[in-house]
Design a protein around this motif. Structure first.
Motif, mmCIF file in Angstrom:
data_model
loop_
_atom_site.group_PDB
_atom_site.id
_atom_site.type_symbol
_atom_site.label_atom_id
_atom_site.label_comp_id
_atom_site.label_asym_id
_atom_site.label_seq_id
_atom_site.Cartn_x
_atom_site.Cartn_y
_atom_site.Cartn_z
ATOM 1 N N THR A 2 0.824 -1.201 0.000
ATOM 2 C CA THR A 2 0.000 0.000 0.000
ATOM 3 C C THR A 2 0.867 1.264 0.000
ATOM 4 O O THR A 2 1.841 1.361 0.750
ATOM 5 N N ASP A 3 0.500 2.220 -0.854
ATOM 6 C CA ASP A 3 1.126 3.537 -0.837
ATOM 7 C C ASP A 3 0.472 4.316 0.295
ATOM 8 O O ASP A 3 -0.668 4.798 0.167
ATOM 9 N N LEU A 4 1.148 4.466 1.410
ATOM 10 C CA LEU A 4 0.546 5.038 2.602
ATOM 11 C C LEU A 4 0.220 6.517 2.428
ATOM 12 O O LEU A 4 -0.821 6.992 2.904
ATOM 13 N N ASP A 5 1.068 7.247 1.751
ATOM 14 C CA ASP A 5 0.787 8.662 1.507
ATOM 15 C C ASP A 5 -0.453 8.826 0.638
ATOM 16 O O ASP A 5 -1.310 9.683 0.908
ATOM 17 N N ALA A 6 -0.559 7.991 -0.403
ATOM 18 C CA ALA A 6 -1.711 8.074 -1.290
ATOM 19 C C ALA A 6 -2.994 7.718 -0.544
ATOM 20 O O ALA A 6 -4.029 8.382 -0.714
ATOM 21 N N ASP A 28 -4.995 -4.729 -0.725
ATOM 22 C CA ASP A 28 -3.689 -5.228 -0.281
ATOM 23 C C ASP A 28 -3.894 -6.104 0.954
ATOM 24 O O ASP A 28 -4.026 -5.591 2.067
ATOM 25 N N GLN A 35 0.761 -0.409 9.286
ATOM 26 C CA GLN A 35 0.528 0.507 8.171
ATOM 27 C C GLN A 35 -0.648 1.441 8.471
ATOM 28 O O GLN A 35 -0.613 2.626 8.123
#
Length: 270
Positions: A2-6, A28, A35
Motif C-alpha cells: 500500500t502507498d501510505l501517503d496516497a 492489499d 501501516q
C-alpha cells in the motif's frame, strides 16, 4: 504494498466530500495495523498543518459485545478535534448530518484530563489524572460501504470519528471510587421514544476508567506516540451498539447515576 501517503490523501478527501472508498485490506491483503497507524499519523499531521486543532482522543471498539457484529476484536483510537467536539451546557443538542458518511450514534462516558496519565499507572492513579466526567454522544461514521471492514481499515479511517457532543461535566471528586462507580453505570438508549438498546459501563474494557488506562498503555506501545496532555478530552467507547442515524430521528438516554446528565440528540430534517 500500500502507498501510505496516497491512502492518507484518499481518506482525507473522502472525509471532505463524503464519498465511499474500497477497503485497503481488499486491495492489499498485507495491509496491517502498523501501516494503518502510519496512515493515521500522516492524516493527523496533515490536519494539524492545515490548522485543525486537536481536542483530545476517542477510544473505539472498547465494547466487546459488538466485536462479532463488525468483525473487529480489539480497540482502536483516533483524534477528536476542536471543530468536531462540542461541550454542551444543557442536555439537548440538535445536529445536522451533512458531511457524515453512514453515521451512527454511540452513548459514551467522556473524561477531561487535568494531568497527563502515564503507562504503568493503576486505576486509582489514572482517576487522579481526571478533572471531570460526563455522559456524551459520539457520532461515528465510515467511508467503507456497509460498515464492513477489518481492524486496520477502520483504524486508518480516522478511527471512525465524526463528531463528539459532551454533556454537562461533573467533577471527578464527586465519585468516591470512579472506576467502580462508572463500571456499574446502566445506560438505556431510546430512539423516537422507544428503548432500542441498553448496556453497562463494565462492557467497555471492564469500565471507562479501565478503558482509559488500557488505552494509555496501548498508546505508549506504538511508535506514533501522539501526546496526551492536561486539558485533553477522551471519550471511552460506546456502552451500547452504534445505532444508524437519519434526518428527523430523536435519540435519548436514561442513566442509573443521577450525577450524570441524560442527553437528547435530535437529527435535523434533511
Amino acid at each position: 504494498m500500500t502507498d501510505l501517503d496516497a491512502l492518507a490523501g484518499q481518506l482525507l478527501r473522502a472525509a471532505e466530500v463524503t464519498t465511499l472508498l474500497p477497503l485497503p485490506s481488499d486491495a492489499d491483503p498485507t495491509f496491517d495495523l502498523a501501516q494503518a497507524f502510519a496512515v493515521a499519523d500522516r492524516m493527523r499531521a496533515a490536519r494539524i498543518a492545515r490548522g485543525d486543532v486537536p481536542a483530545g482522543y476517542k477510544i473505539g471498539f472498547t465494547n466487546r459485545r459488538i466485536w462479532p457484529l463488525y468483525g473487529v476484536h480489539a480497540p482502536i483510537w483516533g483524534t477528536v478535534w476542536q471543530h468536531t467536539t462540542q461541550l454542551l451546557d444543557c442536555a439537548f443538542v440538535r445536529v445536522g448530518l451533512a458531511g457524515l458518511s453512514q453515521p451512527r450514534l454511540e452513548p459514551e462516558i467522556v473524561f477531561g484530563l487535568k494531568a497527563a496519565p502515564r503507562a504503568g499507572m493503576d486505576n486509582a492513579a489514572i482517576a487522579g489524572c481526571i478533572e471531570w466526567v460526563a455522559h456524551g454522544f459520539e457520532i461515528v461514521h465510515t467511508h467503507f460501504s456497509g460498515w464492513r471492514f477489518k481492524l486496520a481499515d477502520c483504524f486508518a479511517d480516522d478511527a471512525l470519528h465524526g463528531r463528539l457532543y459532551v454533556g454537562p461535566r461533573v467533577p471527578i471528586s464527586r465519585f468516591a471510587d470512579p472506576a467502580a462507580e462508572l463500571r456499574a453505570l446502566q445506560v438505556e438508549l431510546l430512539r423516537d421514544g422507544e428503548m432500542v438498546d441498553r448496556g453497562e459501563g463494565s462492557i467497555v474494557l471492564d469500565g471507562p476508567v479501565d478503558a482509559l488506562r488500557q488505552w494509555v498503555e496501548a498508546m505508549h506501545a506504538q511508535p506514533q506516540r501522539w501526546p496526551i496532555c492536561a486539558g485533553d478530552i477522551v471519550t471511552t467507547g460506546t456502552i451500547t451498539d452504534a445505532w444508524p442515524m437519519a434526518p428527523g430521528m430523536r435519540f435519548e438516554t436514561r442513566l442509573s447515576d443521577p450525577r450524570l446528565s441524560v442527553l437528547t440528540l435530535e437529527c435535523a430534517p434533511s
